[in-house]
Design an enzyme around this catalytic site. Structure first.
Site, PDB file in Angstrom:
ATOM      1  N   ASP A   1       0.854  -1.186   0.000  1.00  0.00           N
ATOM      2  CA  ASP A   1       0.000   0.000   0.000  1.00  0.00           C
ATOM      3  C   ASP A   1       0.895   1.244   0.000  1.00  0.00           C
ATOM      4  O   ASP A   1       2.104   1.151   0.154  1.00  0.00           O
ATOM      5  CB  ASP A   1      -0.883  -0.060   1.262  1.00  0.00           C
ATOM      6  CG  ASP A   1      -1.931   1.024   1.286  1.00  0.00           C
ATOM      7  OD1 ASP A   1      -2.296   1.528   0.211  1.00  0.00           O
ATOM      8  OD2 ASP A   1      -2.382   1.378   2.401  1.00  0.00           O
TER       9      ASP A   1
ATOM     10  N   GLU B   1       2.511   4.877  -4.147  1.00  0.00           N
ATOM     11  CA  GLU B   1       2.462   5.752  -5.363  1.00  0.00           C
ATOM     12  C   GLU B   1       3.776   6.465  -5.617  1.00  0.00           C
ATOM     13  O   GLU B   1       4.045   6.760  -6.788  1.00  0.00           O
ATOM     14  CB  GLU B   1       1.323   6.742  -5.220  1.00  0.00           C
ATOM     15  CG  GLU B   1      -0.060   6.102  -5.292  1.00  0.00           C
ATOM     16  CD  GLU B   1      -0.402   5.226  -4.081  1.00  0.00           C
ATOM     17  OE1 GLU B   1       0.092   5.546  -2.982  1.00  0.00           O
ATOM     18  OE2 GLU B   1      -1.118   4.237  -4.244  1.00  0.00           O
TER      19      GLU B   1
ATOM     20  N   ASP C   1      -9.082   3.914  -1.948  1.00  0.00           N
ATOM     21  CA  ASP C   1      -9.910   4.434  -0.852  1.00  0.00           C
ATOM     22  C   ASP C   1     -11.211   5.053  -1.339  1.00  0.00           C
ATOM     23  O   ASP C   1     -11.363   6.279  -1.404  1.00  0.00           O
ATOM     24  CB  ASP C   1      -9.097   5.437  -0.032  1.00  0.00           C
ATOM     25  CG  ASP C   1      -7.903   4.764   0.628  1.00  0.00           C
ATOM     26  OD1 ASP C   1      -7.880   3.514   0.684  1.00  0.00           O
ATOM     27  OD2 ASP C   1      -6.998   5.473   1.087  1.00  0.00           O
TER      28      ASP C   1
END
Ligand code: GLC
Length: 797
Positions: A404, A407, A480
């Site tokens: 997670d 990015e 999300d």
């Protein structure tokens, strides 16, 4: 060199001028203008790569996306010099290269234009940052539709939209939020019944414009790097998808349990709570295979540690969970806490594995643990180090890893500043070039480690960010999202879009990550996700104490959840077969209607229904209190799953939508394999496989793939590909079965249920032996028989 008159002196656009010479080297052609060189590489009769050196010098030919197994598969092609163009022809397409301007036109065998440069390749010097902005623009053809580009939260058809790839932590994203988490610079065009794809393999920030800037042009560009794209001819969109997936690499088969249901929350803790959740599933008989541990299992959010207080004995926990049939999946983020007493931090510092700023200082930024440093996953040594860290996780019984925040996400500033340096596998660069592959390479290193250390088990990895080609090693989720009806629709569109962008193993946080769904929204979402390759409930309910478990919404919802989780497990053989088709041929598991009926313009702008595999069509309920739904069915015959009612496609049908059903159709002719009821993979020996055969008077083919569902025996021949053919008419149903493979499946017999039989059947013939049908073989419109596993042909008459 030709130029366009500048708006200001920084925006001069340069174009190639006329071809001065050309040469051929094997499958490569080089066209030289006064400064620019175009390299054309013939990969197959349908796949061609175009690479440009604006000022005559090619950069390193290197890709994090393209499959290492890619090879040219073509020998027969030729070049002809015509008056204005050079024409390179394969057996499927012609590539015309303009002599005056290097512009490209691609035509099919009939001479129809498939794709044509508008301004074509051009560039601009990027004076502020260095390098060039490289552009390519194509003419939009009459009636053209566009698809693809990864996870974008917008309508499926991208005509007149502009999209950007720059992986971004998008907590609570909305419809049309862009950029999002993933970076997939690949799109499809469809016009005049012809589909093609363009994969722009460039890891800088990329932009795609499908007629928003100029209605006549579809263009793509990157703020750096080179113009390097693959053109993929269909003409079927599904063929384009398969070729794109093979170009960027097909996945390995996951462990079967990973296609089961998974449960998550930010976070279940302490360990006793995790066990309670597991026990709830079992005592309520709600099927489930995996529990995810979110960041609170760690000690102060330090990756690869377990909280002394909350998870004092992780091995005991995973063992206890395993005894109940649960696999444990744990989250690992890239941010490593700055803490001189923490072994991972120490090792990384000692070896120089963390990213540095341009001036040599460490790249530091805040994530969950506070101040962090970040491994440079673009360095192969770092990847090796990272991957061996998963030995510890495997030894503790962790069976899957969830990556997670990659990015990469940095609180307050969003992501890394552009000056951060990266190794880029030996071709040092700034973050501008490495940003879009940071999460990609993190998940790659993770997957390598998980696979190695879980041997002989198969690995399971899931990531939030990635670049094209990540399907080779990881699954993904859509990030999300919100507990709203609009997000349920978005989840459906995004998972379809990921599927046609090479990444079928995808799903969304069921019920929404942020906010509190009511029971209706939750169950409608769970019904949709029953048909998504990755199926997991996850929520940020830690912040509100709101429980989002299948039993949190009262008995009625729990009852319906049990029905759909049960259906998911019964459909596992069908899902697994669909995954095998994806792994073997690159066929997307979810197929938007346009990808199964592109000749029907009715499908081009629809995104509220999709197919899972070859035979199931799903149209999720995406509004509150919906009593019925209009569903457009592609041409052909369809059965309504819940009552076997038959529909003729090519039109819209209205379907009642009680809360315990989702509009679900089976294509006539299909054979749908089903397992008996189970609560987790491996719960029991399967001694009977059910085949649901849906009558059609048109010959129809179906497949069943099977293997052990774990380990690697299937790579040594221990698998079966069973092919069914139904050839029926008004008086009889005939089902033939053939198989290849060496897998000894547990089940001994098939229970075959024939649906929609249009005549009064009196007997059945199994491999020549005639038997009478008794009363117990009938239900309304259906015939049921039990036959030995080895049967080759069965006739009902
Ligand atoms: C990110 C993830 C989410 C996770 C949370 C805490 O927001 O997208 O799934 O629960 O971080 O780890």
């Amino acid at each position: 060199m030709q130029t366009i008159v500048p708006e200001n002196k920084y925006s001069i656009k340069y174009f190639p001028d006329k071809i001065q010479k050309w040469e051929k080297e094997g499958n490569f052609f080089y066209f030289h203008t006064s400064e620019t060189i175009l390299e054309v590489r013939i990969i197959s009769d349908k796949v061609i790569r175009f690479r440009y050196a604006a000022d005559g010098i090619f950069k390193r030919d290197f890709s994090y996306a393209v499959s290492p197994e890619l090879k040219e598969s073509i020998i027969a092609f030729q070049i002809t010099e015509l008056e204005d163009v050079f024409q390179i022809s394969t057996s499927k397409i012609n590539v015309l290269v303009g002599k005056e301007d290097l512009k490209i036109t691609i035509t099919d065998q009939s001479g129809q234009v498939v794709n044509q440069d508008e301004m074509g390749f051009h560039w601009q010097y990027y004076l502020l940052k260095g390098g060039k902005i490289v552009y390519c623009s194509k003419q939009i053809q009459e009636g053209e539709s566009f698809f693809g580009v990864g996870d974008k939260p917008t309508e499926l058809n991208l005509r007149s939209k502009r999209l950007e790839n720059f992986g971004t932590d998008s907590y609570g994203f909305k419809k049309d939020t862009d950029p999002l988490y993933k970076n997939i610079p690949f799109y499809y065009g469809l016009h005049h019944g012809i589909g093609y794809g363009i994969f722009f393999d460039n890891t800088f920030r990329t932009l795609f414009d499908f007629g928003q800037e100029r209605p006549e042009a579809a263009s793509y560009w990157a703020r750096g790097g080179q113009m390097n794209y693959y053109f993929i001819y269909g003409p079927q969109l599904l063929e384009v998808a398969e070729q794109y997936t093979r170009l960027t690499g097909t996945p390995e088969l996951p462990p079967l349990w990973a296609l089961g249901y998974q449960q998550s929350r930010w976070s279940y803790f302490p360990d006793t709570r995790v066990k309670e959740i597991a026990q709830e599933f079992r005592s309520r008989h709600l099927p489930c295979d995996a529990i995810h541990l979110d960041i609170d299992y760690m000690e102060g959010f330090r990756c690869f540690t377990f909280s002394q207080e909350n998870f004092p004995d992780p091995a005991a926990l995973t063992t206890e969970l395993a005894a109940m049939g649960f696999k444990t999946v744990a989250i690992i983020d890239p941010g490593i806490k700055v803490d001189p007493d923490y072994w991972i931090y120490q090792q990384g510092i000692e070896k120089g594995y963390f990213c540095k700023r341009a001036d040599g200082a460490l790249m530091e930024g805040d994530v969950w643990p506070g101040k962090c440093v970040f491994p440079d996953f673009t360095n192969p040594d770092v990847r090796k180090w990272w991957s061996q860290l998963f030995k510890k996780m495997a030894d503790l019984g962790i069976r899957g890893i969830w990556n997670d925040m990659n990015e990469p996400a940095v609180f307050e500033i969003g992501t890394f500043p552009e000056d951060v340096r990266h190794d880029y596998d030996g071709d040092n660069c700034s973050h501008r070039k490495a940003h879009n592959i940071y999460g990609h390479l993190m998940s790659m290193a993770t997957a390598e480690g998980v696979k190695k250390h879980l041997m002989p088990h198969r690995p399971f990895v899931i990531t939030r960010s990635c670049y094209a080609g990540a399907q080779r090693w990881t699954s993904v989720w859509t990030g999300d999202n919100l507990a709203t009806w609009e997000h349920l629709w978005l989840a459906s569109v995004m998972v379809q879009r990921l599927s046609i962008s090479g990444i079928s193993f995808a799903g969304s946080d069921i019920g929404g990550f942020i906010g509190e769904p009511d029971g209706e929204l939750y169950i409608r979402w769970l019904q949709l996700a029953t048909f998504h390759p990755f199926m997991r409930t996850h929520s940020a309910s830690n912040e509100t104490n709101f429980d989002q478990d299948p039993w949190s919404f009262g008995e009625k919802i729990e009852h319906i959840a049990r029905k759909f989780l049960g259906l998911r497990y019964r459909l596992l053989p069908y899902l697994y077969t669909t995954f095998w088709q994806y792994a073997a041929h690159g066929t997307p598991m979810l197929r938007p209607l346009c990808f199964v009926a592109q000749d029907d313009p009715e499908t081009h702008y629809r995104d509220d229904a999709f197919m899972l595999g070859d035979h199931l069509l799903i149209s999720p309920v995406n509004q509150a209190a919906m009593k019925s739904k209009d569903v457009y069915l592609p041409r052909g015959e369809w059965y309504y799953y819940w009552n076997d009612r038959k529909f003729e496609g090519g039109e819209t049908v209205t379907i009642p939508t009680p809360l315990n059903e989702i509009p679900l159709f089976v294509k006539a002719g299909a054979v749908i394999p089903k397992y008996p009821h189970m609560e987790y993979v491996g719960e029991k020996r399967i001694i009977e496989m059910t085949l649901h055969v849906y009558y059609s008077d048109q010959a129809a083919h179906s497949i069943l793939y099977e293997d052990a569902g774990d380990n690697y025996g299937h790579l040594e021949g221990q698998y079966n590909v069973i092919r069914f053919k139904q050839i029926s008419d008004a008086n009889q149903v005939r089902l033939k079965k053939k198989y290849i493979g060496n897998f000894k499946s547990d089940y001994l017999r098939y229970r075959i249920i024939f649906h929609g039989v249009p005549f009064e059947a009196t007997e059945y013939v199994v491999d020549g032996k005639v038997r009478r049908l008794g009363a117990r073989n009938f239900a309304v419109g259906t015939v049921k028989v039990v036959v030995d596993r080895v049967f080759e042909e069965i006739i009902i008459r």
